[in-house]
Motif scaffolding. Structure first.
Motif, PDB file in Angstrom:
ATOM      1  N   ASN A 134       5.990  10.367 -12.294  1.00 49.02           N
ATOM      2  CA  ASN A 134       5.289   9.137 -11.950  1.00 49.02           C
ATOM      3  C   ASN A 134       3.837   9.457 -11.616  1.00 49.02           C
ATOM      4  OD1 ASN A 134       8.080   8.479 -11.659  1.00 49.02           O
ATOM      5  ND2 ASN A 134       7.529   6.773 -10.347  1.00 49.02           N
ATOM      6  N   PRO A 135       2.906   8.564 -11.984  1.00 51.21           N
ATOM      7  CA  PRO A 135       1.532   8.748 -11.521  1.00 51.21           C
ATOM      8  C   PRO A 135       1.491   8.564 -10.005  1.00 51.21           C
ATOM      9  CG  PRO A 135       1.806   6.612 -12.576  1.00 51.21           C
ATOM     10  CD  PRO A 135       3.089   7.346 -12.753  1.00 51.21           C
ATOM     11  N   THR A 136       0.536   9.193  -9.373  1.00 50.11           N
ATOM     12  CA  THR A 136       0.381   9.024  -7.930  1.00 50.11           C
ATOM     13  C   THR A 136      -0.885   8.211  -7.667  1.00 50.11           C
ATOM     14  OG1 THR A 136      -0.810  11.117  -7.746  1.00 50.11           O
ATOM     15  CG2 THR A 136       1.574  11.179  -7.372  1.00 50.11           C
ATOM     16  N   VAL A 137      -0.943   7.607  -6.486  1.00 53.31           N
ATOM     17  CA  VAL A 137      -2.082   6.787  -6.108  1.00 53.31           C
ATOM     18  C   VAL A 137      -2.773   7.459  -4.933  1.00 53.31           C
ATOM     19  CG1 VAL A 137      -2.859   4.492  -5.404  1.00 53.31           C
ATOM     20  CG2 VAL A 137      -0.790   4.733  -6.803  1.00 53.31           C
ATOM     21  N   GLU A 138      -4.057   7.739  -5.103  1.00 57.27           N
ATOM     22  CA  GLU A 138      -4.845   8.349  -4.039  1.00 57.27           C
ATOM     23  C   GLU A 138      -5.319   7.260  -3.079  1.00 57.27           C
ATOM     24  OE1 GLU A 138      -9.187  10.275  -3.983  1.00 57.27           O
ATOM     25  OE2 GLU A 138      -7.752  11.339  -5.258  1.00 57.27           O
ATOM     26  N   ALA A 139      -5.507   7.595  -1.818  1.00 56.43           N
ATOM     27  CA  ALA A 139      -6.043   6.633  -0.845  1.00 56.43           C
ATOM     28  C   ALA A 139      -7.381   6.107  -1.350  1.00 56.43           C
ATOM     29  CB  ALA A 139      -6.213   7.293   0.516  1.00 56.43           C
ATOM     30  N   PRO A 140      -7.547   4.789  -1.412  1.00 52.72           N
ATOM     31  CA  PRO A 140      -8.773   4.214  -1.974  1.00 52.72           C
ATOM     32  C   PRO A 140      -9.941   4.274  -0.993  1.00 52.72           C
ATOM     33  CG  PRO A 140      -7.337   2.470  -1.244  1.00 52.72           C
ATOM     34  CD  PRO A 140      -6.592   3.764  -1.021  1.00 52.72           C
ATOM     35  N   ALA A 141     -11.129   3.976  -1.527  1.00 54.91           N
ATOM     36  CA  ALA A 141     -12.337   3.895  -0.711  1.00 54.91           C
ATOM     37  C   ALA A 141     -13.061   2.600  -1.057  1.00 54.91           C
ATOM     38  CB  ALA A 141     -13.245   5.089  -0.985  1.00 54.91           C
ATOM     39  N   GLU A 142     -13.676   1.977  -0.061  1.00 51.85           N
ATOM     40  CA  GLU A 142     -14.497   0.799  -0.295  1.00 51.85           C
ATOM     41  C   GLU A 142     -15.951   1.251  -0.391  1.00 51.85           C
ATOM     42  OE1 GLU A 142     -13.799  -2.555   2.343  1.00 51.85           O
ATOM     43  OE2 GLU A 142     -11.710  -1.938   2.583  1.00 51.85           O
ATOM     44  N   GLN A 144     -12.503   1.496  -4.778  1.00 53.35           N
ATOM     45  CA  GLN A 144     -12.390   2.603  -5.725  1.00 53.35           C
ATOM     46  C   GLN A 144     -10.961   3.118  -5.659  1.00 53.35           C
ATOM     47  OE1 GLN A 144     -15.529   3.693  -7.408  1.00 53.35           O
ATOM     48  NE2 GLN A 144     -15.866   1.634  -6.600  1.00 53.35           N
ATOM     49  N   LEU A 145     -10.264   3.069  -6.783  1.00 56.12           N
ATOM     50  CA  LEU A 145      -8.834   3.366  -6.819  1.00 56.12           C
ATOM     51  C   LEU A 145      -8.546   4.397  -7.900  1.00 56.12           C
ATOM     52  CD1 LEU A 145      -6.138   2.436  -5.559  1.00 56.12           C
ATOM     53  CD2 LEU A 145      -6.101   0.612  -7.257  1.00 56.12           C
ATOM     54  N   TYR A 146      -7.846   5.486  -7.543  1.00 56.50           N
ATOM     55  CA  TYR A 146      -7.528   6.556  -8.484  1.00 56.50           C
ATOM     56  C   TYR A 146      -6.021   6.685  -8.662  1.00 56.50           C
ATOM     57  CZ  TYR A 146     -12.347   8.122  -8.206  1.00 56.50           C
ATOM     58  OH  TYR A 146     -13.709   8.192  -8.271  1.00 56.50           O
ATOM     59  N   PHE A 147      -5.602   6.678  -9.926  1.00 60.57           N
ATOM     60  CA  PHE A 147      -4.217   6.960 -10.295  1.00 60.57           C
ATOM     61  C   PHE A 147      -4.230   8.351 -10.915  1.00 60.57           C
ATOM     62  CE2 PHE A 147      -4.800   2.385 -10.587  1.00 60.57           C
ATOM     63  CZ  PHE A 147      -3.734   1.918  -9.835  1.00 60.57           C
ATOM     64  N   ASP A 148      -3.524   9.299 -10.309  1.00 59.44           N
ATOM     65  CA  ASP A 148      -3.551  10.693 -10.747  1.00 59.44           C
ATOM     66  C   ASP A 148      -2.291  11.050 -11.531  1.00 59.44           C
ATOM     67  OD1 ASP A 148      -5.943  11.021  -9.386  1.00 59.44           O
ATOM     68  OD2 ASP A 148      -5.007  11.879  -7.615  1.00 59.44           O
ATOM     69  N   TYR A 149      -2.462  11.918 -12.527  1.00 55.74           N
ATOM     70  CA  TYR A 149      -1.352  12.431 -13.314  1.00 55.74           C
ATOM     71  C   TYR A 149      -1.817  13.725 -13.960  1.00 55.74           C
ATOM     72  CZ  TYR A 149      -3.766  11.176 -17.555  1.00 55.74           C
ATOM     73  OH  TYR A 149      -4.681  11.121 -18.563  1.00 55.74           O
ATOM     74  N   ASN A 150      -0.921  14.412 -14.654  1.00 54.47           N
ATOM     75  CA  ASN A 150      -1.260  15.657 -15.321  1.00 54.47           C
ATOM     76  C   ASN A 150      -1.277  15.397 -16.819  1.00 54.47           C
ATOM     77  OD1 ASN A 150      -1.846  18.275 -15.848  1.00 54.47           O
ATOM     78  ND2 ASN A 150       0.081  19.123 -15.110  1.00 54.47           N
ATOM     79  N   PHE A 151      -2.464  15.281 -17.399  1.00 57.23           N
ATOM     80  CA  PHE A 151      -2.669  14.886 -18.787  1.00 57.23           C
ATOM     81  C   PHE A 151      -2.742  16.100 -19.700  1.00 57.23           C
ATOM     82  CE2 PHE A 151      -5.799  13.775 -22.185  1.00 57.23           C
ATOM     83  CZ  PHE A 151      -5.053  12.800 -22.807  1.00 57.23           C
ATOM     84  N   SER A 152      -2.013  16.043 -20.804  1.00 52.71           N
ATOM     85  CA  SER A 152      -2.097  17.088 -21.813  1.00 52.71           C
ATOM     86  C   SER A 152      -3.454  16.980 -22.506  1.00 52.71           C
ATOM     87  CB  SER A 152      -0.968  16.893 -22.831  1.00 52.71           C
ATOM     88  OG  SER A 152      -1.183  17.705 -23.955  1.00 52.71           O
TER      89      SER A 152
END
Length: 129
Positions: A60-68, A74-82
């Protein structure tokens, strides 16, 4: 500030293949919708994201704590991309609730699908009606 992940689910049962993969830039930027609502009288930003991730990655992708930043979340969805362009993708639905003391000032969301190794990202900005 509080971010609550309501759902983080793969929604396709078979591999998803873009009909014109040569026109797609990877990683694919997240598709975002957002609106304000007030459960129990607390102003909350409901965020729904659709993510397209290489089907060879079972995590599953993970969600990093956002920043205003400047009225933008600002929202980041993290994963391991080939590094190779994927032949097929899994489609992920991620639903979030975000609250903060300044949530009413947010006018847009800048979201990124970010590869954690090596760090690269693809992002988009969505205005909040």
């Amino acid at each position: 500030m509080a971010l609550k992940v309501i759902q983080n689910t793969k929604i396709n049962t078979g591999d998803f293949i873009f009909s014109s993969p040569e026109t797609v830039t990877y990683p694919v930027a997240p598709l975002i919708s957002a609106k304000f609502y007030s459960p129990n009288g607390v102003l909350t930003l409901k965020i729904r994201a659709t993510l397209y991730i290489n089907s060879e990655d079972p995590n599953n992708p993970t969600v990093e704590a956002p920043a205003e930043i400047n009225n933008s979340l600002q929202l980041y969805f993290d994963y391991n991309f080939s590094e190779e362009t994927p032949e097929s993708c899994d489609v992920w639905y991620v639903e979030l609730d975000y609250t903060s003391d300044t949530v009413e000032q947010i006018t847009s969301i800048t979201s990124f699908l970010r590869d954690i190794d090596p760090e690269t990202s693809r992002g988009t900005t969505t205005n909040i009606p």
